[in-house]
Every structure is written in structure tokens, then in C-alpha cells.
Design a protein around this motif. Structure first.
Motif, PDB file in Angstrom:
ATOM      1  N   ALA A  35     -88.569 -47.871  76.278  1.00  0.00           N
ATOM      2  CA  ALA A  35     -88.846 -46.870  77.309  1.00  0.00           C
ATOM      3  C   ALA A  35     -87.602 -46.575  78.139  1.00  0.00           C
ATOM      4  O   ALA A  35     -87.349 -45.428  78.517  1.00  0.00           O
ATOM      5  CB  ALA A  35     -89.978 -47.352  78.209  1.00  0.00           C
ATOM      6  N   ALA A  36     -86.813 -47.606  78.417  1.00  0.00           N
ATOM      7  CA  ALA A  36     -85.613 -47.416  79.225  1.00  0.00           C
ATOM      8  C   ALA A  36     -84.597 -46.525  78.518  1.00  0.00           C
ATOM      9  O   ALA A  36     -83.871 -45.759  79.165  1.00  0.00           O
ATOM     10  CB  ALA A  36     -84.984 -48.771  79.553  1.00  0.00           C
ATOM     11  N   PHE A  37     -84.554 -46.602  77.183  1.00  0.00           N
ATOM     12  CA  PHE A  37     -83.573 -45.821  76.429  1.00  0.00           C
ATOM     13  C   PHE A  37     -84.188 -44.604  75.743  1.00  0.00           C
ATOM     14  O   PHE A  37     -83.537 -43.950  74.927  1.00  0.00           O
ATOM     15  CB  PHE A  37     -82.872 -46.710  75.400  1.00  0.00           C
ATOM     16  CG  PHE A  37     -81.849 -47.622  76.014  1.00  0.00           C
ATOM     17  CD1 PHE A  37     -80.563 -47.178  76.262  1.00  0.00           C
ATOM     18  CD2 PHE A  37     -82.184 -48.903  76.397  1.00  0.00           C
ATOM     19  CE1 PHE A  37     -79.619 -48.007  76.853  1.00  0.00           C
ATOM     20  CE2 PHE A  37     -81.261 -49.743  76.991  1.00  0.00           C
ATOM     21  CZ  PHE A  37     -79.972 -49.289  77.223  1.00  0.00           C
ATOM     22  N   THR A  65     -88.640 -47.872  66.773  1.00  0.00           N
ATOM     23  CA  THR A  65     -87.196 -47.772  66.550  1.00  0.00           C
ATOM     24  C   THR A  65     -86.459 -48.921  67.219  1.00  0.00           C
ATOM     25  O   THR A  65     -85.573 -49.553  66.615  1.00  0.00           O
ATOM     26  CB  THR A  65     -86.671 -46.432  67.095  1.00  0.00           C
ATOM     27  OG1 THR A  65     -87.335 -45.366  66.428  1.00  0.00           O
ATOM     28  CG2 THR A  65     -85.166 -46.304  66.893  1.00  0.00           C
ATOM     29  N   MET A  66     -86.825 -49.212  68.474  1.00  0.00           N
ATOM     30  CA  MET A  66     -86.172 -50.307  69.174  1.00  0.00           C
ATOM     31  C   MET A  66     -86.525 -51.641  68.529  1.00  0.00           C
ATOM     32  O   MET A  66     -85.673 -52.545  68.442  1.00  0.00           O
ATOM     33  CB  MET A  66     -86.571 -50.303  70.651  1.00  0.00           C
ATOM     34  CG  MET A  66     -85.812 -51.321  71.493  1.00  0.00           C
ATOM     35  SD  MET A  66     -83.993 -51.104  71.425  1.00  0.00           S
ATOM     36  CE  MET A  66     -83.812 -49.566  72.335  1.00  0.00           C
ATOM     37  N   ASN A  82     -74.419 -48.352  83.556  1.00  0.00           N
ATOM     38  CA  ASN A  82     -74.105 -46.924  83.514  1.00  0.00           C
ATOM     39  C   ASN A  82     -75.299 -46.103  83.051  1.00  0.00           C
ATOM     40  O   ASN A  82     -75.563 -45.017  83.583  1.00  0.00           O
ATOM     41  CB  ASN A  82     -72.911 -46.673  82.583  1.00  0.00           C
ATOM     42  CG  ASN A  82     -71.587 -46.954  83.265  1.00  0.00           C
ATOM     43  OD1 ASN A  82     -71.543 -47.180  84.469  1.00  0.00           O
ATOM     44  ND2 ASN A  82     -70.523 -46.959  82.499  1.00  0.00           N
ATOM     45  N   GLU A  83     -76.034 -46.620  82.066  1.00  0.00           N
ATOM     46  CA  GLU A  83     -77.214 -45.891  81.592  1.00  0.00           C
ATOM     47  C   GLU A  83     -78.284 -45.858  82.675  1.00  0.00           C
ATOM     48  O   GLU A  83     -79.032 -44.890  82.788  1.00  0.00           O
ATOM     49  CB  GLU A  83     -77.757 -46.543  80.316  1.00  0.00           C
ATOM     50  CG  GLU A  83     -78.946 -45.824  79.701  1.00  0.00           C
ATOM     51  CD  GLU A  83     -78.637 -44.404  79.252  1.00  0.00           C
ATOM     52  OE1 GLU A  83     -79.566 -43.567  79.230  1.00  0.00           O
ATOM     53  OE2 GLU A  83     -77.459 -44.114  78.924  1.00  0.00           O
ATOM     54  N   GLY A  84     -78.354 -46.914  83.476  1.00  0.00           N
ATOM     55  CA  GLY A  84     -79.326 -46.940  84.558  1.00  0.00           C
ATOM     56  C   GLY A  84     -78.946 -46.045  85.716  1.00  0.00           C
ATOM     57  O   GLY A  84     -79.805 -45.414  86.344  1.00  0.00           O
ATOM     58  N   TYR A  85     -77.651 -45.954  86.000  1.00  0.00           N
ATOM     59  CA  TYR A  85     -77.189 -45.166  87.144  1.00  0.00           C
ATOM     60  C   TYR A  85     -77.133 -43.677  86.821  1.00  0.00           C
ATOM     61  O   TYR A  85     -77.400 -42.836  87.686  1.00  0.00           O
ATOM     62  CB  TYR A  85     -75.806 -45.650  87.581  1.00  0.00           C
ATOM     63  CG  TYR A  85     -75.284 -44.948  88.813  1.00  0.00           C
ATOM     64  CD1 TYR A  85     -75.816 -45.235  90.068  1.00  0.00           C
ATOM     65  CD2 TYR A  85     -74.279 -43.995  88.721  1.00  0.00           C
ATOM     66  CE1 TYR A  85     -75.346 -44.579  91.208  1.00  0.00           C
ATOM     67  CE2 TYR A  85     -73.803 -43.343  89.849  1.00  0.00           C
ATOM     68  CZ  TYR A  85     -74.344 -43.637  91.088  1.00  0.00           C
ATOM     69  OH  TYR A  85     -73.884 -42.987  92.202  1.00  0.00           O
ATOM     70  N   ALA A  86     -76.793 -43.347  85.579  1.00  0.00           N
ATOM     71  CA  ALA A  86     -76.719 -41.941  85.156  1.00  0.00           C
ATOM     72  C   ALA A  86     -77.270 -41.860  83.747  1.00  0.00           C
ATOM     73  O   ALA A  86     -76.527 -41.998  82.776  1.00  0.00           O
ATOM     74  CB  ALA A  86     -75.274 -41.430  85.207  1.00  0.00           C
TER      75      ALA A  86
END
Length: 418
Positions: free
Chosen positions: A146-148, A154-155, A197-201
Motif C-alpha cells: 500500500a505504501a508503494f 506484486t510486493m 524520500n518516498e514518504g516525504y515526496a
């Protein structure tokens, strides 16, 4: 005592790597089976503890339940008979006799070894990220997916392949030493940096940020710093995360729209995170062993210390980007330096640098290069239609919906003004 589900979830994420470390060490490096057993135990605890209260020794409870799950897995599969014998021989008799759930668990914390294992050089970067979040972060496959923004199946396949690779390479909990250990530590820091970085943007989807990922990256970096207290670059990475994450609330408007740095309400920045980040950075910079994360944290600190956008010390930021590029000739760092050059020396000087960066294949088709060009053309003010075209081209390549809307709106505003 009844415990809120959120508190239980936080405790489980903290204990997950310790439990996995105990099982892997006890059962001779059977990482994939141990990790599955730990996930089962975490799920059982997430269901039982909020309703029944915490056990007297949560770590021992999880170790016991996970150990039972592991033994049940092996015994229930006739095709794994040899593996059962190996695990049975490696398992203390007390564990085979199913000790009480509040029995003392081993005190050793293998969290650092697990971080190193999840960042094994045989794994791809996406696999390292996924395995770190699941094995050390204690997140379920569904939560990581869900986060990605990818399907759970797939995950699940990505994590399964990663564990298969570790099984093939024979990766265990032994800590690498010397240059090998230093290189693996750099890989761990890089993985945590990418998660943050993925969490911030967020790179895609309808939301600008993924706060859960950013928070998990901060938590794991705190853990890494606790396990390597003398490492200045890990401290620099944590300081960078804290100073950057402090701005998160101000990065979006009331409708979720993107608010650029120069337009943010700095009163919404988190003062406690800024203070902690500045203190942490001040504790490591005097050591004279600066690295790229410390330099990036120093850039974030200059922004944090400015009470208003116009008060930002851009010449100092430009000097820090010059230093950063000596450590790492990263195209994104070069792009950010071009912005600093444009502020200090004028937009024409920044645009000249963008022409050189466009020749870099890693950046040539990236929407941020086009967005930066549009921004500098708009500041130059000589051709608003060219700036609007650049904004529209950037929007067409952006994968984040808030960024796409922001870039499209800027193009519309320029054309309306023209």
C-alpha cells in the motif's frame, strides 16, 4: 491492562527485528521460514494484545509464539523432513517443549545484523527496501504494498524473491567487518534515505506524501544510530530526515495542493523536530568527518533557521551544494545547485546550467528538470509562454497527482497573466 491498538503496533514494530534475530540465530540462518513465523506471531499479537492486554514479557511472548509457528511449519511439511531434523537439532530442548510465553528471551539484539542482511549486495534496491520494511520494520506485505502503490501480490513476489536470493547466497547474521562492513552500512543508510524520500515526496498516487513511510524511515534510522552511536553519517542522515520532515505539514494546502518551499507558512513547521535536528547536526559537524548526508542536513538547517524565505542565506546554500557535489556527482544535487545559482546570480545563470544537465541521460526526461526550467523562465520574465509550455511538459511527465496539478496551474497562471 487494555492497550490501544496504535500503541501495540508501535511496540510490535520495535520488537520485530529482535524476535527475528533470535529465531535466525537459534535456527541456523533459515531466514525465510523464520521471517514468515515472525509475521504470524506479529499478527497474533496485533489481534490479542489490544483485547487481552500486554503479556508480562512481550519479547519473550513473540519469540515463543514465533518459535512454535516455525516448528509447526517444518513438522507439517513432509517434503521438509531433513530441514525439520536440522532445526530440531539446532533448537534448544526448552524451545521444543514450548516454554511459557513470559519466559525470558535472549538478550542479544541482532537488529544491526538484520539491517545488513536485508541490504545484502545480491539484492536489488527495491528488494532491499521491501525486505527492510517487512523484516526490520515489522510491516506486513499488504502495508508495504500500500505504501508503494503496488498490488499486494506484486510486493509478495518481490519479498519472496528477495528471501530466495538470501537462501541461495547463504546470507546469515554474521556482521561483515572492515571495508565490507563500512560498505554495507552505506547501503543501509541509502535504503533508509530512499524510504524517507518516498514518504516525504511520494513518486506517484493522489497524495503528495506517505507519512507512514517517512515515519518508519525516521524510526529505523534512530535504531541504526543507536546501534552505531559513533557514526557521524548516520547522525547526519537522521538530522536530514528530522529537518526535512519538520516542513511536512506546511507542504500542502487545505485541499491537499502542493505549496512550494518559498510560499510555505513557516509557523506550521515542527519546531521540536527542527531543534532536535539542529542539535544532532551540531554534535557531529565539529568532528571534521563530513559526508554527503551531513552536508545535505546542513543545507536543510540553513532553510530551517531562516524565519522567512527572503531571509534564507542562499550564498551559504550554494557553497554547501558545491561541497556536496564533491562527495557525490548526483544529477539531482546538481539540479538543486542550479536553483541556488539562479537565486544568487540570477535566473539566466541557472538556465545556462540546465542546458548542461539536459545532456545527462539520468535527468534529461525527468519532470523536475523541466519544472525547474519553467520556474527559472518565469522568474526571467521575458517569455511567459515558453515558461508555460515548460510547465505543461513537466506536468505531462509527473507521476504524482498533486505535482501534476501544481505544474498545470502554474502554466495556466502564466498564460492568464500574459
Amino acid at each position: 491492562m487494555i492497550v490501544p491498538a496504535a500503541a501495540v503496533e508501535g511496540l510490535l514494530r520495535e520488537l520485530a527485528p529482535q524476535v527475528l534475530g533470535v529465531l535466525v540465530r537459534r535456527h541456523g540462518g533459515s531466514f525465510d521460514a523464520c521471517e514468515d513465523a515472525v509475521q504470524d506471531a506479529l499478527l497474533a499479537a496485533a489481534v490479542q494484545w489490544p483485547a487481552d492486554g500486554l503479556p508480562a514479557n512481550p519479547l519473550a511472548w513473540l519469540v515463543t509464539v514465533a518459535g512454535r509457528r516455525l516448528i509447526d511449519q517444518v513438522r507439517g511439511d513432509a517434503a521438509r523432513r531433513r530441514r525439520e531434523e536440522a532445526i530440531a537439532l539446532a533448537t534448544p530442548r526448552s524451545a521444543l517443549l514450548a516454554p511459557a510465553a513470559d519466559a525470558a528471551a535472549p538478550a542479544a539484539d541482532d537488529s544491526l545484523a538484520l539491517l545488513f542482511l536485508c541490504c545484502h549486495p545480491a539484492l536489488s534496491v527495491p528488494s532491499r527496501i521491501a525486505l527492510t520494511l517487512r523484516a526490520v520494520g515489522g510491516l506486513s506485505t499488504a502495508q508495504v504494498a500500500a505504501a508503494f502503490l503496488v498490488p499486494e501480490a506484486t510486493m509478495g513476489q518481490r519479498i519472496s524473491r528477495a528471501k530466495q536470493t538470501l537462501r541461495t547466497t547463504g546470507g546469515g547474521l554474521a556482521l561483515p567487518e572492515g571495508e565490507s562492513g563500512a560498505e554495507r552500512l552505506r547501503e543501509v543508510r541509502h535504503v533508509l534515505y530512499l524510504i524517507f524520500n518516498e514518504g516525504y515526496a511520494a513518486s506517484g498516487g493522489e497524495e503528495l506524501t506517505a507519512p507512514r513511510l517517512a515515519a518508519e524511515a525516521v524510526r529505523l534510522t534512530r535504531l541504526l544510530l543507536r546501534l552505531t552511536p559513533g557514526d557521524a553519517e548516520t547522525a547526519g542522515l537522521l538530522a536530514l530526515m528530522l529537518l526535512t520532515d519538520a516542513r511536512r505539514a506546511a507542504r500542502t494546502g487545505p485541499y491537499g495542493e502542493l505549496v512550494p518551499l518559498e510560499e510555505q507558512d513557516r509557523g506550521r513547521w515542527d519546531g521540536e523536530l527542527i531543534a532536535e535536528g539542529l542539535e544532532l547536526l551540531a554534535s557531529v559537524l565539529p568532528r571534521g568527518t563530513a559526508g554527503p548526508y551531513q552536508v545535505q542536513a546542513a543545507i536543510a538547517a540553513v532553510h530551517s533557521e531562516a524565519g522567512a524565505a527572503r531571509a534564507t542565506d542562499w550564498p551559504q546554500i550554494l557553497a554547501l551544494y558545491d561541497l556536496l557535489l564533491r562527495f557525490d556527482a548526483n544529477p539531482m544535487a546538481a539540479l538543486n545547485r542550479a536553483v541556488a545559482v539562479a537565486v544568487v546570480h540570477g535566473p539566466a545563470a541557472g538556465l545556462a546550467l540546465l542546458d548542461d544537465l539536459a545532456a545527462d541521460e539520468r535527468l534529461a526526461r525527468h519532470h523536475r528538470l523541466l519544472a525547474t526550467r519553467a520556474h527559472l523562465l518565469a522568474r526571467l520574465g521575458t517569455d511567459p509562454e515558453a515558461a508555460a509550455r515548460a510547465y505543461r511538459r513537466a506536468a505531462s511527465r509527473a507521476t504524482s497527482a498533486p505535482e501534476r496539478r501544481y505544474l498545470t496551474d502554474r502554466a495556466r497562471q502564466l498564460l492568464a497573466g500574459a
